[in-house]
Design an enzyme around this catalytic site. Structure first.
Site, PDB file in Angstrom:
ATOM      1  N   HIS A   1       1.110  -0.714  -0.398  1.00 52.86           N
ATOM      2  CA  HIS A   1       0.506   0.203   0.224  1.00 52.86           C
ATOM      3  C   HIS A   1       0.962   1.033  -0.371  1.00 52.86           C
ATOM      4  CE1 HIS A   1      -3.724  -2.134   1.185  1.00 52.86           C
ATOM      5  NE2 HIS A   1      -3.289  -2.661   1.649  1.00 52.86           N
TER       6      HIS A   1
ATOM      7  N   LYS B   1      -8.961  14.011   4.761  1.00 56.06           N
ATOM      8  CA  LYS B   1      -7.711  12.317   4.813  1.00 56.06           C
ATOM      9  C   LYS B   1      -6.819  12.791   5.807  1.00 56.06           C
ATOM     10  CE  LYS B   1      -6.630  13.640   0.366  1.00 56.06           C
ATOM     11  NZ  LYS B   1      -6.800  12.458  -1.003  1.00 56.06           N
ATOM     12  N   ARG B   2      -5.796  11.623   6.181  1.00 54.29           N
ATOM     13  CA  ARG B   2      -5.033  11.887   7.186  1.00 54.29           C
ATOM     14  C   ARG B   2      -3.728  13.065   7.273  1.00 54.29           C
ATOM     15  NH1 ARG B   2      -3.916   8.057  11.828  1.00 54.29           N
ATOM     16  NH2 ARG B   2      -2.208   8.904  11.662  1.00 54.29           N
TER      17      ARG B   2
ATOM     18  N   LYS C   1       0.735  14.415   1.278  1.00 55.69           N
ATOM     19  CA  LYS C   1      -0.482  14.502   0.685  1.00 55.69           C
ATOM     20  C   LYS C   1      -0.537  16.227   0.767  1.00 55.69           C
ATOM     21  CE  LYS C   1      -2.744  10.997   3.113  1.00 55.69           C
ATOM     22  NZ  LYS C   1      -3.325   9.945   2.506  1.00 55.69           N
TER      23      LYS C   1
ATOM     24  N   THR D   1      -8.367   6.195  -0.856  1.00 50.70           N
ATOM     25  CA  THR D   1      -9.810   5.750  -1.553  1.00 50.70           C
ATOM     26  C   THR D   1     -10.579   6.846  -1.109  1.00 50.70           C
ATOM     27  OG1 THR D   1      -9.396   4.880   0.640  1.00 50.70           O
ATOM     28  CG2 THR D   1      -9.047   3.511  -1.089  1.00 50.70           C
TER      29      THR D   1
ATOM     30  N   LYS E   1     -14.900   8.068  -3.452  1.00 48.25           N
ATOM     31  CA  LYS E   1     -16.294   8.651  -2.168  1.00 48.25           C
ATOM     32  C   LYS E   1     -16.931   9.585  -2.649  1.00 48.25           C
ATOM     33  CE  LYS E   1     -14.466   5.396   1.412  1.00 48.25           C
ATOM     34  NZ  LYS E   1     -13.332   5.481   2.071  1.00 48.25           N
TER      35      LYS E   1
END
Ligand code: 26Q
Length: 812
Positions: A355, A543-544, A549, A651, A655
């Protein structure tokens, strides 16, 4: 029992209330009622689980065992009611009993047994495995404390314990009779008997593993699987009489170990830390799981020689990688098989999903830790490592390759290399990521065994993430696509494309989104006391928190907008509400500073009269599954802005897409595949691509030059340095971007390099929003093309290409 009516459901719930809580409906608290509802549904699932188990055994089917240190399940009441087809009946029954059904659903805490993407993926996959009628089980640890609860105090993250079990255990069924015993430490004694070398471990510390099972219902099927969560227990209470015998310390050791092993989920996401307790957790979980699988296999077949034909173990990243030596240990030491036979069985049973390509997330355990904690496992690892090394040497004759591919090297055990050696398949989680594994991270292993390398692009449970949480949109989809077919055949969503010119449909989509925004605004007000401007674009990044990110890039763009508004209060500007949600690992100082910066910025912007009704910034506290369920349907813009090449998959992006939000993003992770189905015209891409990032690094990336040449960028960074109205200055972040800090190179994640093109993408997005018809068309195309990102498709690919198991084909 099974065919509930509103009335029989009401009766079933009140029976449970009387029996288990000794109370009438009138006396019951909402918590009692929530638990009673869980009991009613559990009963249905338990009956079905028994039938499923019998059929699996009768038909001698191959079972899938999904092992993961994380399952981010969220809430289960609505989900189970949905899958059992009783949502309306349950709502009606609760109303008849005088309760607001939503209040009852809200009573349930999230089962937060995971950090982020990897954990939520495991939860979505359980749903699809069951819906596709694959005999399967998930395995993890029954952490007493899940992912911490986040509070924001004075703009900073504070972590509180997530004591979820008081209410959350409504779904757990302890199975003490299926307990296993796990051994740590001790010494090895070797002896010859019958021409065989035997190894026994003596003086070890024992911990009992007690399964707590959670039944998993599928949708549109009676097939039922389970998630097995291992709880740790001490083998015996400390017996004071042992004092004289000198066994007292051993007993307290066992009690202490049992006490801590299942205590808390490690809150690091995409970051490895070599803590011995984490290694204990991993082995505890692995050993209990393998013993349990083996025990059931022997009960059914009486031999282990066909183990690999009847079982496949999928490991969610390397965290359960000790399954390889543990299975070897049981096959050799307990079942008496030879090394070669045991290795053949093991390497045909285990498959590994990677991952992450981030170096800091790859597990490398100190050799002395493994050796002292798990002496027998260590011996087996040494043998695996030696044999693998010979294989590599014979193939490459290159010392560099030997070093790179080694399992044990420089005093460390490298878990990814162990998986490359011991697994039948290795897969990445998006097309780009799987390519990077082959080209880069696992290039040498790929050269040697190319047939092992696969890609399975992740998917999400679209029943939960669309139908269940967005009833308005679900209704429209049913009207337009002819009923509920899309629930089992997600590609049916493609039919929506045909309505791109239908003004009625487009307007309806706009209305649904508006209503969802209103309802999220109510939720945010109730939960956090913030008043959201629902006239503004809802632009969301949840998100985290991780530097790769690039939440900071988002914040920089907001500072840029704010400065423009201040310089020119009359500028043309569509109202904009930026929403953030993110937990930072408690030890990740930079991530916590970024949270603080976002809060400083929010504080200043939200107070400034210039921004009134035009620019708003909100940091949503304690982002979690149940908050995401409220937020996704209300979102209009999805921020997926990681540096290209860093996000394996992502992910959340799917959504958002399924709920009609448009993506502002880089060509990273699965944005690439989203782009393939959407085209440039249905998303807002920006930034450097993977190869360009590599090229920029090669040619000597110099963020300072960008800073000195671009006045807008300079103003933004200078504001970070000078600080905000609350008096907080962010010189550290400023320095990190321009100079580098503590060994990190300047602007490691290239925010400055992508800043201009990001601002430009946001501008394009805002202009598009002015044309609501066009916007709704794009939104429609996003929903229509999201079917390929359903978890059912991903699980079917695992079943076909990796597990080789049959599954229920949904006829079109
Ligand atoms: C490892 C060792 C010790 C302590 C913690 C860890 C650890 C824990 C969690 C390492 C990594 C994780 C989580 C990783 C993760 O969530 N990865 C994400 O997986 C998603 C599902 O495939 C992808 O969509 C994301 O791109 C990826 O970042």
């Amino acid at each position: 029992m099974e065919n509930f009516t509103r009335e029989s459901m009401r009766k079933a719930i009140s029976d449970k209330l009387r029996l288990n809580f000794g109370c009438t409906v009138e006396e019951a608290t909402e918590a009692n009622v929530m638990k009673a509802c869980a009991m009613v549904l559990r009963e249905v699932m338990a009956d079905r689980a028994i039938d499923t188990r019998k059929a699996t055994r009768r038909e001698r089917k191959r079972k899938v065992h999904y092992m993961s240190l994380e399952f981010l399940m969220g809430r289960s009441l609505m989900k189970n009611a949905y899958n059992l087809g009783v949502v309306e009946i349950l709502r009606g029954a609760l109303e008849d009993m005088g309760f607001d059904p939503n209040d009852i659903f809200e009573m349930e805490p999230d089962a937060g047994l995971g950090n982020g993407g990897l954990g939520r993926l495991a939860a979505c996959y359980l749903d699809s495995l069951t819906t596709l009628e694959i005999p399967a089980a998930g395995y993890s640890i029954c952490y007493e404390l899940g992912i911490f609860r986040q509070k924001i105090v004075d703009g900073q993250q504070v972590e509180l314990p997530d004591d979820w079990k008081g209410m959350g255990d409504a779904w757990l069924v302890p199975k003490p009779e299926e307990m296993e015993e796990v051994h740590f430490g001790g010494t090895l004694r070797e002896f010859w008997d019958d021409n065989h070398l035997h190894v026994v471990n003596e003086g070890y510390t024992r911990v009992l593993a007690v399964p707590c099972d959670m039944e998993i219902a599928g949708y549109g099927t009676k097939h039922t699987n389970f998630l097995r969560l291992w709880d740790a227990k001490s083998p015996k209470p400390i017996d004071m009489s042992l004092f004289q015998k000198g066994d007292y310390l051993q007993a307290s050791e066992e009690a202490a170990m049992a006490e801590v092993i299942a205590k808390v989920l490690y809150p690091e996401d995409n970051h490895y830390e070599g803590k011995s307790l984490r290694l204990k957790q991993q082995y505890f979980f692995v050993s209990a799981t393998v013993q349990s699988i083996v025990r059931k296999h022997i009960q059914a077949y009486g031999t282990l020689t066909n183990f690999h034909e009847k079982n496949v173990i999928q490991i969610n990243d390397t965290h359960p990688a000790l399954v390889i030596p543990e299975l070897m240990r049981i096959l050799i030491d307990d079942a008496g098989l030879s090394w070669d036979v045991a290795w053949d069985i093991t390497t045909k049973s285990v498959a590994y999903t990677n991952h992450t390509v981030l170096a800091e997330a790859l597990e490398r355990w100190p050799q002395n830790l493994v050796e002292s904690l798990l002496p027998r496992i260590w011996q087996i690892l040494v043998e695996i490592s030696n044999r693998w090394q010979r294989k590599v040497e014979d193939y490459y004759h290159d010392p560099k390759k030997t070093e790179e591919m080694a399992i044990i090297w420089g005093g460390e055990v490298r878990m990814a290399n162990l998986c490359l050696a011991g697994c039948m398949a290795i897969n990445g989680v998006s097309a780009l990521h799987s390519q990077i594994l082959k080209d880069d991270l696992f290039h040498s292993a790929y050269g040697m065994e190319p047939e092992k390398f696969k890609n399975v692009t992740n998917g999400i449970d679209h029943r939960r993430w669309l139908s269940e949480i967005n009833p308005g949109l679900d209704g429209l989809i049913r009207d337009l696509t002819g009923g509920d077919a899309y629930l089992l055949q997600p590609m049916t969503l493609e039919k929506l494309d045909a309505y791109a010119e239908d003004s009625g449909v487009l307007e309806c989509m706009g209305k649904i989104k508006k209503a969802n925004k209103e309802s999220f605004a109510k939720y945010a007000r109730r939960e956090q006391g913030v008043v959201l401007n629902t006239e503004a674009i809802f632009d969301v990044q949840v998100k985290r928190l991780h530097e790769y990110k690039r939440q900071l890039l988002n914040a920089m763009h907001i500072i840029y907008l704010y400065q423009q508004l201040r310089d020119n209060p009359n500028m043309d500007f569509y109202p904009h509400t930026f929403l953030f949600g993110a937990k930072a690992a408690p030890g990740y100082a930079v991530a916590k500073r970024i949270i603080q910066l976002i809060n400083s910025l929010a504080d200043q912007v939200n107070k400034d009269p210039v921004c009134k009704d035009r620019l708003q910034v909100v940091f949503l506290e304690n982002y979690r599954v149940s908050l995401a369920e409220q937020l996704m349907p209300a979102s209009e813009v999805s921020q997926q802005i990681s540096l290209a090449g860093k996000e394996a998959r992502g992910t959340g992006n799917m959504k958002f897409m399924m709920n009609g939000a448009l993506t502002v993003g880089t060509l990273d992770g699965a944005n690439v595949e989203m782009h393939q189905v959407l085209g440039d015209e249905n998303m807002f891409l920006f930034g450097h691509k993977t190869e360009e990032v590599a090229e920029l690094r090669r040619s000597g990336y110099n963020p300072y030059r960008l800073y000195s040449r671009d006045p807008a960028l300079r103003a933004v960074l200078d504001q970070m340095n000078a600080g905000f109205a609350d008096g907080n200055r962010y010189e550290d972040l400023h320095e990190r971007l321009l100079m580098g800090q503590g060994g990190s190179s300047p602007d490691e994640y290239m925010l400055l390099a992508d800043f201009a093109s990001y601002c430009e993408a946001e501008r394009r997005m805002m202009e598009t929003y002015l044309d609501q018809r066009r916007w709704n068309q794009m939104s429609l195309h996003n929903i229509a093309r999201s079917g390929v990102f359903a978890a059912d498709r991903a699980i079917a690919e695992y079943a076909d290409n990796i597990w080789h198991v049959p599954y229920k084909k949904q006829s079109v």
